[in-house]
Design a protein around this motif. Structure first.
Motif, mmCIF file in Angstrom:
data_model
loop_
_atom_site.group_PDB
_atom_site.id
_atom_site.type_symbol
_atom_site.label_atom_id
_atom_site.label_comp_id
_atom_site.label_asym_id
_atom_site.label_seq_id
_atom_site.Cartn_x
_atom_site.Cartn_y
_atom_site.Cartn_z
ATOM 1 N N VAL A 221 68.800 76.536 -28.391
ATOM 2 C CA VAL A 221 68.845 75.501 -29.430
ATOM 3 C C VAL A 221 67.454 75.290 -30.034
ATOM 4 C CG1 VAL A 221 69.166 73.019 -29.814
ATOM 5 C CG2 VAL A 221 70.892 74.327 -28.554
ATOM 6 N N THR A 222 66.438 75.183 -29.174
ATOM 7 C CA THR A 222 65.074 74.953 -29.654
ATOM 8 C C THR A 222 64.609 76.093 -30.549
ATOM 9 O OG1 THR A 222 64.630 73.800 -27.594
ATOM 10 C CG2 THR A 222 62.723 74.447 -28.899
ATOM 11 N N GLU A 223 64.924 77.314 -30.144
ATOM 12 C CA GLU A 223 64.491 78.492 -30.890
ATOM 13 C C GLU A 223 65.093 78.511 -32.299
ATOM 14 O OE1 GLU A 223 62.355 80.812 -30.409
ATOM 15 O OE2 GLU A 223 62.934 82.147 -32.043
ATOM 16 N N HIS A 224 66.366 78.076 -32.406
ATOM 17 C CA HIS A 224 67.059 78.235 -33.682
ATOM 18 C C HIS A 224 67.141 76.969 -34.521
ATOM 19 C CE1 HIS A 224 68.141 82.365 -32.902
ATOM 20 N NE2 HIS A 224 68.413 82.021 -31.659
ATOM 21 N N ALA A 225 66.715 75.838 -33.961
ATOM 22 C CA ALA A 225 66.922 74.578 -34.666
ATOM 23 C C ALA A 225 66.043 74.443 -35.897
ATOM 24 C CB ALA A 225 66.670 73.415 -33.721
ATOM 25 N N ARG A 226 66.627 73.939 -36.965
ATOM 26 C CA ARG A 226 65.886 73.545 -38.159
ATOM 27 C C ARG A 226 65.985 72.040 -38.329
ATOM 28 N NH1 ARG A 226 64.692 77.475 -37.061
ATOM 29 N NH2 ARG A 226 64.558 79.489 -38.085
ATOM 30 N N PRO A 228 65.452 68.214 -35.954
ATOM 31 C CA PRO A 228 64.749 67.779 -34.741
ATOM 32 C C PRO A 228 65.639 67.890 -33.503
ATOM 33 C CG PRO A 228 64.416 66.205 -36.527
ATOM 34 C CD PRO A 228 65.469 67.164 -36.988
ATOM 35 N N VAL A 229 65.028 68.325 -32.406
ATOM 36 C CA VAL A 229 65.737 68.492 -31.139
ATOM 37 C C VAL A 229 65.015 67.661 -30.086
ATOM 38 C CG1 VAL A 229 66.423 70.141 -29.358
ATOM 39 C CG2 VAL A 229 66.237 70.894 -31.729
ATOM 40 N N ILE A 230 65.779 66.977 -29.233
ATOM 41 C CA ILE A 230 65.144 66.374 -28.066
ATOM 42 C C ILE A 230 65.566 67.169 -26.845
ATOM 43 C CG2 ILE A 230 64.998 64.330 -26.609
ATOM 44 C CD1 ILE A 230 64.893 62.662 -29.033
ATOM 45 N N GLN A 231 64.576 67.800 -26.240
ATOM 46 C CA GLN A 231 64.861 68.691 -25.123
ATOM 47 C C GLN A 231 64.873 67.949 -23.796
ATOM 48 O OE1 GLN A 231 62.046 69.713 -27.069
ATOM 49 N NE2 GLN A 231 62.542 71.727 -27.891
ATOM 50 N N LEU A 387 67.850 50.801 -18.388
ATOM 51 C CA LEU A 387 68.338 51.095 -19.742
ATOM 52 C C LEU A 387 69.845 50.923 -19.874
ATOM 53 C CD1 LEU A 387 66.378 54.317 -20.743
ATOM 54 C CD2 LEU A 387 65.960 51.942 -21.389
ATOM 55 N N GLY A 388 70.535 50.790 -18.740
ATOM 56 C CA GLY A 388 71.978 50.625 -18.797
ATOM 57 C C GLY A 388 72.685 51.958 -18.807
ATOM 58 N N ALA A 389 72.498 52.736 -19.846
ATOM 59 C CA ALA A 389 73.157 54.034 -19.932
ATOM 60 C C ALA A 389 72.146 55.011 -20.496
ATOM 61 C CB ALA A 389 74.364 53.957 -20.852
ATOM 62 N N GLU A 390 72.364 56.282 -20.262
ATOM 63 C CA GLU A 390 71.437 57.256 -20.834
ATOM 64 C C GLU A 390 72.200 58.417 -21.458
ATOM 65 O OE1 GLU A 390 69.098 58.473 -17.393
ATOM 66 O OE2 GLU A 390 70.006 60.443 -17.415
ATOM 67 N N ILE A 391 71.607 58.959 -22.510
ATOM 68 C CA ILE A 391 72.247 60.081 -23.215
ATOM 69 C C ILE A 391 71.500 61.375 -22.913
ATOM 70 C CG2 ILE A 391 70.978 59.996 -25.421
ATOM 71 C CD1 ILE A 391 73.907 60.162 -26.713
ATOM 72 N N GLY A 392 70.473 61.306 -22.081
ATOM 73 C CA GLY A 392 69.675 62.474 -21.727
ATOM 74 C C GLY A 392 68.320 62.012 -21.233
ATOM 75 N N ILE A 393 67.541 62.936 -20.694
ATOM 76 C CA ILE A 393 66.171 62.622 -20.278
ATOM 77 C C ILE A 393 65.268 63.580 -21.029
ATOM 78 C CG2 ILE A 393 64.516 62.620 -18.381
ATOM 79 C CD1 ILE A 393 66.624 61.809 -16.477
ATOM 80 N N SER A 394 64.433 63.037 -21.890
ATOM 81 C CA SER A 394 63.563 63.887 -22.701
ATOM 82 C C SER A 394 62.321 64.276 -21.919
ATOM 83 C CB SER A 394 63.166 63.138 -23.971
ATOM 84 O OG SER A 394 62.089 63.806 -24.595
#
Lengths: 423, 423
Positions: A221-226, A228-231, A387-394
């Motif tokens: 995803v990072t390689e091809h993204a045009r 913003p990406v949160i890794q 935080l209550g809930a999380e959608i990922g850890i950057s």
């Protein structure tokens, strides 16, 4: 080539519909958004029992995965049984109870010319989630994006395609029943990697991509993204046991960090021990072998724990995702800091110390999304940090660093109230 | 191919040195950083007069630019004369006076298990600035990055190569004199676009790229970047004059927005007027022709301002960077909001109104980095909004939206203080 061209058009169409829905969502009231969330939770409960369309779709996925010879652990992650569905419904209900992050005004101040200047939280817009097997991510992500006023494109794994489609239908019906646009939540049909490449290439049409899954997916995803990406890369977490540390506490932190759940990203992977406490401490760590721990140590460690295997250079900086612990004896805090700078993954780092000065130095010098003093690495988690809930850890610093809650799904725009001022 | 390979290695080497310097800078005291800034300001003042190495290097750039037939306006932007150098020195001195953003602790709270959990501001790490002619950006960027504890790679335009090299030497000497690593600030030799492509492809080695310049440069960087980019696209700023608005105020906002500095990104480009005030208001706008204003209007506008040229569809959504104003008459606030959603650039949008309800609706519904009620679009500027200094204006929402000050050059890491807690 032709099928690719069609796919691009389909994706552009999905993104356009998402953009339109996002515009409505951005000014939706908390009440409407919470009504949608409550409706989702109710629909999930209504379909929890065997025989429901959701359960039937899921059973097909599970059967196909078994027939394809998927590993039992991966098949298990696919399964939506009654307790799991009720668990997902409970998580959505909890998200409904959180404060709405949108509309919060920050730092409103008066400028010398009388202008009132501040910032207000707004949704990001259109978010694309790209993830692998677990179908619960579909609902969690939809709920977090809805609550924060974002439209979401959900691109789950092929194995969960039928389950995700059924969940998508359920969620969209609930959203519509609350008077919000169904296109706030759209399921992107799974495809090969080429489809992901097209999706993350939609510059200007998607505001953020969050990949969740293996390192291969995230790098792709990072390689091809045009856009913003949160890794969220791997967690190679260290604990440094300092000179003069409380060794009972240190042992508890090792045991909890490494053995409570070895397969998660905040599990401990490498123990750094100051040479002055190695002789007293490491034999106690060695005894954790009785609980299934495998130790891989440098030469000095193996002199104290004869049963330890020799650590190769690859063992440092490795995320074992298993009850394996790399150990190294260091001569100073600086040596520990250098080791972490070289082998750490900017995820979670901990120190066990009694020294005020070294606690301060460690927490300042270490570059990680979460730095802990005298606490288990396992606490780097959205729920545990409040935080209550999380959608990922950057693990990258732009926009968010560490667990991402609702606030991480917002931006801040400037707002200025005047009475006709000019420059 | 060979020269490209060498260039990649050179860039990797620069980035590595920056990373090393960034690690030292991240824990540098405010006192050391301010000492470096004061030394930079002093060195600039010492080289302000004609005949200094800086002035000599700049004179060569200016001469070469004139010989190459560069447009006079661009040549003017290159020139470093005494007042400009003293102005840059004053800006650096001001940055020294700002609070250090690094180390600020936010939201420290106690969790039920006794852990103290909060976030602390940290530098981003290594920042690459890619910009065009103005050599003052070299010093401004170096100063802002230093103050926020970041190492910076400065890649300016070819036209300013000698000036930037001289400024780089001056800054690095000042940084060293303050006991900080010279590699905190490095000048990247200008090259062709291929060199930029290589620079922004250094994934993991650079934490953020900030391009400043024309749209072509920014699109090129975005297209090729493998590291996070904060874009600053064009500013297509609108003013909506509402039903019942104070027309004296509205005229002042038009005049200031459009004519005070037509070439900047927060200048007004398009005026939307409610039909109920068009007849009373537009003839007054038409009179601004005496100040050189060219008007391009829709049919309804031209019925009221006969001298107006017809607006083509390209005139809406265009950043004129000139005393040209597009005008459109709308039937409602909703029509204005739709126009802005279609043609705006997420930069700056303003409303002139007496209605509480429509002021609220406008400021909520418009997606722009700065939304103003009864104030000139020209106020979307770091200094005017109270940030002190700005390193760019972001028109994308991730990480920063709008003017970026020192705080935008930092991230927040989680910090946890415990007494041996485990999960």
């Amino acid at each position: 080539m032709e099928s690719t061209a069609i796919l691009t058009e389909e994706l552009v169409e999905l993104a356009k519909r998402a953009r339109k829905a996002a515009r409505t969502l951005s000014t939706a009231s908390r009440e409407a958004k919470d009504r949608a969330l409550v409706a989702i939770a109710e629909a999930l409960r209504a379909q929890a029992a065997e025989g429901s369309p959701l359960r039937a779709a899921n059973a097909e996925d599970v059967e196909a995965a078994r027939a394809a010879g998927l590993a039992p652990a991966l098949v298990d992650r696919l399964i939506l049984d009654e307790p799991r569905i009720l668990g997902i419904a409970a998580a959505v209900t909890q998200i409904a109870s959180f404060e709405d992050p949108v509309g919060e005004v920050l730092g409103m101040k008066q400028r010398p010319n009388g202008l009132s200047v501040g910032q207000v939280r707004i949704p990001l817009g259109v978010i694309a989630m790209i993830y692998e097997a677990r179908p619960n991510v579909t609902v969690d992500s939809a709920a977090l994006c809805l609550k924060s006023g974002n439209a979401v494109l959900l691109r789950g794994g092929k194995e969960a395609a039928r389950s995700n489609a059924a969940l998508g239908e359920l969620v969209r019906a609930a959203v519509t029943s609350a008077g919000l646009p169904a296109d706030a939540v759209q399921i992107v049909p799974p495809s090969d990697r080429e489809g992901i490449r097209l999706l993350v290439g939609l510059a200007g049409k998607i505001d953020l991509v969050i990949p969740r899954g293996g390192e291969g997916l995230i790098r792709f995803v990072t390689e091809h993204a045009r856009v913003p990406v949160i890794q969220h890369y791997k967690g190679v977490c260290h604990l440094y046991v300092d000179e003069g540390a409380d060794l009972n506490m240190a042992l508890r932190l090792v045991e909890n960090g490494k053995l409570s759940r070895p397969g998660v990203c905040n599990a401990l992977e490498c123990l750094l021990v100051h040479e002055s406490v190695a002789l007293a401490f490491l034999p106690r760590v060695g005894k954790l072998a009785a609980q299934g721990l495998e130790i891989r140590g440098d030469q000095a460690t193996r002199a104290v724990i004869p049963s330890a295997k020799p650590a190769s250079t690859e063992d440092y900086g490795q995320e074992f995702l298993a009850p394996i612990l790399a150990i190294r004896i260091v001569g100073s805090l600086d040596e520990a800091l250098d080791h972490i700078a070289q082998y750490g993954s900017n995820h979670t780092e901990a120190i066990c110390t009694r020294s005020y000065e070294r606690a301060q130095r460690f927490s300042r010098a270490v570059d990680a999304s979460c730095v802990l003093v005298n606490a288990s690495t396992r606490f780097n988690d959205g729920g545990e940090l409040g935080l209550g809930a999380e959608i990922g850890i950057s693990t990258t610093k732009l926009h968010a660093y560490g667990p991402m809650g609702l606030e991480s799904l917002t931006a801040k725009k400037w707002i200025v109230f005047g009475e006709g001022q000019v420059r």
